[in-house]
Design a protein around this motif. Structure first.
Motif, short mmCIF file in Angstrom:
data_model
loop_
_atom_site.label_atom_id
_atom_site.label_comp_id
_atom_site.label_asym_id
_atom_site.label_seq_id
_atom_site.Cartn_x
_atom_site.Cartn_y
_atom_site.Cartn_z
N LEU A 163 18.31 -7.16 8.73
CA LEU A 163 18.46 -7.84 7.44
C LEU A 163 17.19 -8.53 6.95
O LEU A 163 17.15 -8.96 5.80
CB LEU A 163 19.58 -8.89 7.54
CG LEU A 163 20.95 -8.40 7.99
CD1 LEU A 163 21.92 -9.57 8.09
CD2 LEU A 163 21.49 -7.35 7.02
N GLY A 164 16.20 -8.67 7.83
CA GLY A 164 15.02 -9.42 7.44
C GLY A 164 15.27 -10.91 7.54
O GLY A 164 16.39 -11.36 7.82
N VAL A 165 14.24 -11.71 7.28
CA VAL A 165 14.36 -13.15 7.48
C VAL A 165 15.32 -13.77 6.47
O VAL A 165 16.07 -14.71 6.80
CB VAL A 165 12.96 -13.81 7.41
CG1 VAL A 165 12.37 -13.74 6.01
CG2 VAL A 165 13.04 -15.26 7.87
N VAL A 166 15.33 -13.28 5.22
CA VAL A 166 16.23 -13.84 4.21
C VAL A 166 17.68 -13.61 4.60
O VAL A 166 18.50 -14.55 4.63
CB VAL A 166 15.95 -13.20 2.83
CG1 VAL A 166 16.94 -13.74 1.80
CG2 VAL A 166 14.52 -13.47 2.39
N GLY A 167 18.02 -12.38 4.92
CA GLY A 167 19.39 -12.07 5.33
C GLY A 167 19.80 -12.79 6.60
O GLY A 167 20.97 -13.17 6.77
N THR A 168 18.83 -13.02 7.50
CA THR A 168 19.13 -13.71 8.75
C THR A 168 19.54 -15.15 8.50
O THR A 168 20.53 -15.64 9.05
CB THR A 168 17.91 -13.67 9.69
OG1 THR A 168 17.64 -12.31 10.04
CG2 THR A 168 18.18 -14.47 10.96
N PHE A 169 18.80 -15.85 7.64
CA PHE A 169 19.15 -17.24 7.33
C PHE A 169 20.48 -17.32 6.58
O PHE A 169 21.28 -18.23 6.82
CB PHE A 169 18.04 -17.90 6.51
CG PHE A 169 16.86 -18.33 7.33
CD1 PHE A 169 17.03 -19.09 8.48
CD2 PHE A 169 15.57 -17.99 6.95
CE1 PHE A 169 15.95 -19.50 9.24
CE2 PHE A 169 14.48 -18.39 7.70
CZ PHE A 169 14.67 -19.16 8.85
N ILE A 170 20.73 -16.38 5.69
CA ILE A 170 22.01 -16.38 4.96
C ILE A 170 23.16 -16.08 5.93
O ILE A 170 24.24 -16.69 5.83
CB ILE A 170 21.98 -15.34 3.82
CG1 ILE A 170 20.91 -15.71 2.78
CG2 ILE A 170 23.35 -15.25 3.15
CD1 ILE A 170 21.10 -17.07 2.15
N ALA A 171 22.94 -15.16 6.89
CA ALA A 171 23.96 -14.87 7.88
C ALA A 171 24.25 -16.09 8.75
O ALA A 171 25.42 -16.38 9.06
CB ALA A 171 23.52 -13.69 8.75
N ALA A 172 23.19 -16.82 9.14
CA ALA A 172 23.38 -18.04 9.94
C ALA A 172 24.16 -19.07 9.14
O ALA A 172 25.07 -19.73 9.67
CB ALA A 172 22.03 -18.60 10.37
N ALA A 173 23.83 -19.21 7.84
CA ALA A 173 24.56 -20.16 7.00
C ALA A 173 26.02 -19.75 6.86
O ALA A 173 26.93 -20.61 6.88
CB ALA A 173 23.90 -20.24 5.62
N SER A 174 26.28 -18.46 6.76
CA SER A 174 27.66 -17.97 6.62
C SER A 174 28.46 -18.24 7.89
O SER A 174 29.64 -18.63 7.82
CB SER A 174 27.64 -16.47 6.31
OG SER A 174 26.95 -16.20 5.11
N ALA A 175 27.83 -18.02 9.05
CA ALA A 175 28.52 -18.30 10.31
C ALA A 175 28.87 -19.78 10.42
O ALA A 175 29.98 -20.14 10.85
CB ALA A 175 27.64 -17.87 11.49
N CYS A 176 27.95 -20.64 10.02
CA CYS A 176 28.22 -22.08 10.06
C CYS A 176 29.32 -22.46 9.07
O CYS A 176 30.16 -23.32 9.35
CB CYS A 176 26.94 -22.86 9.76
SG CYS A 176 25.66 -22.69 11.02
N ALA A 177 29.31 -21.82 7.89
CA ALA A 177 30.36 -22.10 6.90
C ALA A 177 31.73 -21.69 7.43
O ALA A 177 32.73 -22.39 7.20
CB ALA A 177 30.04 -21.36 5.59
N LEU A 178 31.79 -20.56 8.15
CA LEU A 178 33.05 -20.12 8.74
C LEU A 178 33.54 -21.13 9.76
O LEU A 178 34.74 -21.46 9.81
CB LEU A 178 32.86 -18.75 9.39
CG LEU A 178 34.08 -18.16 10.11
CD1 LEU A 178 35.25 -18.01 9.15
CD2 LEU A 178 33.74 -16.82 10.75
N VAL A 179 32.61 -21.65 10.57
CA VAL A 179 32.99 -22.69 11.54
C VAL A 179 33.50 -23.93 10.81
O VAL A 179 34.49 -24.55 11.23
CB VAL A 179 31.79 -23.05 12.43
CG1 VAL A 179 32.08 -24.29 13.25
CG2 VAL A 179 31.45 -21.89 13.36
N GLY A 180 32.85 -24.28 9.70
CA GLY A 180 33.31 -25.43 8.93
C GLY A 180 34.73 -25.24 8.43
O GLY A 180 35.54 -26.18 8.43
N ALA A 181 35.05 -24.03 7.99
CA ALA A 181 36.41 -23.75 7.54
C ALA A 181 37.42 -23.90 8.68
O ALA A 181 38.52 -24.44 8.49
CB ALA A 181 36.48 -22.34 6.95
#
Length: 395
Positions: A163-181
Motif C-alpha cells: 500500500l505504500g506509506v500513505v496506505g499503511t498509515f491509513i490502515a493503522a488508523a482504521s485498525a485503531c478506529a475498529l478497536v475504538g468501536a
C-alpha cells in the motif's frame, strides 16, 4: 453482550493493536526511511518522537484512568490516535514531503495518545475479577505487548510493500478506529469504590510503589543490554557469527515470553510461588549468568553462549509478576497511576541501556560493561524489590 470477559478481551485486543502500531515501527525503520526520504539523523528524530511520547504520557494516562475510568480514557486516547495517524497518512501523500517537525509531531501525538492503551489501568482488572485471577490477567495484558510488537513488524513489511506509506498509515488508523468501536460497544468499567473518589496520585506517596518502579528501571537496563547487544558481545568476545547470535536472541525472547506468562500465572495458583520470589529469583539468575563475563575471552565459548541465553530468558520473564505486584500493591483506586509510573520507569531503563552501553564500551570494554549494565542493576533490583503484601497501598 457486555460482560467482564468481553471487556477484558477488548482491552487485550486494544493492547495488541496499539503495540503493533508503535512497537512495529522501529523494525520497519529502513522502509519508512526510504518512503519518507529521511536521512539517518532525521529517522532517529522521527522514531524517537514516539519513544519520548510514551515515556512522558503513560503516567498521566494511568492517573486519568483511575479518576475517570478506563473506558473513557481508552476512547479519548484511541480517538486522538486515529486522527493523528490519519494526519500522518495525509501529510505523507503530499507531493512535497512535509518538514520533519510536522511528521515527528504527528507521530508524537499518536504515540502519546496510544499511552492510554499501553499504560492501561489495572484497576479495571482488579475491580472485575477476584484476587486469585489478578496476577494471571495482568500478566496476559503485559504479555500482549511483545506479541503486538511482533505482529506489527510483519504487518508493516507487508503493508508498506502493498500500500505504500500513505496506505499503511491509513490502515493503522482504521485498525485503531475498529478497536475504538469495540471499546465503545463492549467495554465497561467495574463499580467504583469510595477509595476511587480520592486523588489517584495518592498511591504515589507509598514508598513500596516507588521501590517496584525503581526495580523495573533496573531490570529493564539489564534486559535491554542483553537483548540489544548479546549478538555483539558474543561475536566480539567469542567470534560467534552475528547471524547465530541473533538467532539466540530470538530464542531468548520466545522462551522468556513463555516463562513470563507461566511465572505470572503460577503466582495465582501455587501458594509457595510469590511474586517477590519470582522477580528476585529471576534477577539473581541474571546476576549469576552475567557476572562471569568479567572473565572475558577466558570464558569457554559454549559456556558463554549458554550463560548469555539463560540471562536473556530470565531478563524477559520477570515482567508479568512485576507488573502484577505493582497493580495489586496499589489496589483498584490507584493501579492506573502505579502502572503508568512502572511503564515510564521500564521505558527509561531500556533507553538507558541502549545509550550508556556505547559509552561504557569506549571507556572500558565489553566484560566491564556487561557487569555494570547487566549484572549490577539486576543485583540491586533483587535487593530492593519489596515483599508480597495483601494490603493496598495507603491513599
Amino acid at each position: 453482550m457486555k460482560s467482564r470477559w468481553s471487556a477484558f478481551l477488548v482491552g487485550l485486543t486494544a493492547q495488541i493493536v496499539f503495540s503493533a502500531t508503535f512497537l512495529g515501527l522501529p523494525a520497519a525503520s529502513i522502509l519508512f526511511q526510504r518512503a519518507l526520504q529521511l536521512d539517518m539523523s532525521e529517522l532517529a528524530v522521527f522514531l524517537g518522537s514516539a519513544s519520548i511520547a510514551v515515556v512522558v504520557t503513560e503516567a498521566p494516562w494511568g492517573m486519568a484512568a483511575d479518576r475517570f475510568g478506563e473506558r473513557r480514557v481508552l476512547l479519548a486516547g484511541i480517538g486522538i490516535t486515529v486522527l493523528a495517524l490519519t494526519g500522518l497518512g495525509i501529510a505523507s501523500s503530499l507531493s512535497v514531503t512535509p518538514p520533519l517537525w510536522v511528521l515527528a509531531l504527528l507521530l508524537f501525538v499518536a504515540a502519546g495518545a496510544g499511552g492510554a492503551v499501553t499504560g492501561p489501568s489495572g484497576s479495571a482488572i482488579l475491580g472485575w475479577f477476584d484476587a486469585r485471577r489478578h496476577a494471571t490477567l495482568v500478566t496476559l495484558r503485559v504479555a500482549s505487548v511483545p506479541v503486538g510488537g511482533a505482529l506489527g513488524t510483519v504487518a508493516y513489511a507487508i503493508l508498506l510493500e502493498a500500500l505504500g506509506v500513505v496506505g499503511t498509515f491509513i490502515a493503522a488508523a482504521s485498525a485503531c478506529a475498529l478497536v475504538g468501536a469495540l471499546v465503545a460497544l463492549l467495554s465497561f468499567d467495574p463499580p467504583r469504590g469510595h477509595d476511587s473518589d480520592g486523588p489517584p496520585s495518592g498511591v504515589l506517596s507509598d514508598p513500596r510503589v516507588w521501590r517496584v518502579a525503581i526495580t523495573g528501571f533496573l531490570l529493564d537496563v539489564s534486559q535491554f543490554l542483553v537483548l540489544t547487544f548479546a549478538a555483539t558481545v558474543l561475536h566480539q568476545l567469542f567470534s560467534v557469527p552475528v547471524a547465530v547470535g541473533l538467532t539466540w536472541v530470538t530464542v531468548m525472547q520466545l522462551l522468556g515470553g513463555a516463562l513470563r506468562v507461566l511465572a505470572g500465572v503460577g503466582t495465582d495458583f501455587l501458594p509457595w510461588l510469590s511474586r517477590a520470589r519470582v522477580v528476585r529469583g529471576l534477577g539473581l539468575v541474571q546476576v549469576m549468568c552475567l557476572a562471569p563475563f568479567l572473565c572475558g575471552t577466558a570464558l569457554p565459548v559454549h559456556l558463554g553462549i549458554a550463560l548469555m541465553v539463560i540471562a536473556g530468558i530470565a531478563g524477559c520473564a520477570w515482567q508479568g509478576a512485576h507488573f502484577s505486584h505493582m497493580a495489586i500493591l496499589a489496589g483498584p483506586g490507584g493501579a492506573g497511576a502505579a502502572l503508568g509510573l512502572n511503564n515510564t520507569a521500564t521505558s527509561l531503563g531500556a533507553f538507558t541501556a541502549q545509550v550508556m552501553a556505547g559509552t561504557c564500551v569506549v571507556a572500558f570494554d565489553w566484560p566491564v560493561t556487561v557487569l555494570l549494565l547487566g549484572a549490577l542493576p539486576a543485583f540491586l533490583a533483587s535487593l530492593l524489590f519489596p515483599g508480597d503484601s495483601v494490603e493496598r497501598a495507603p491513599r
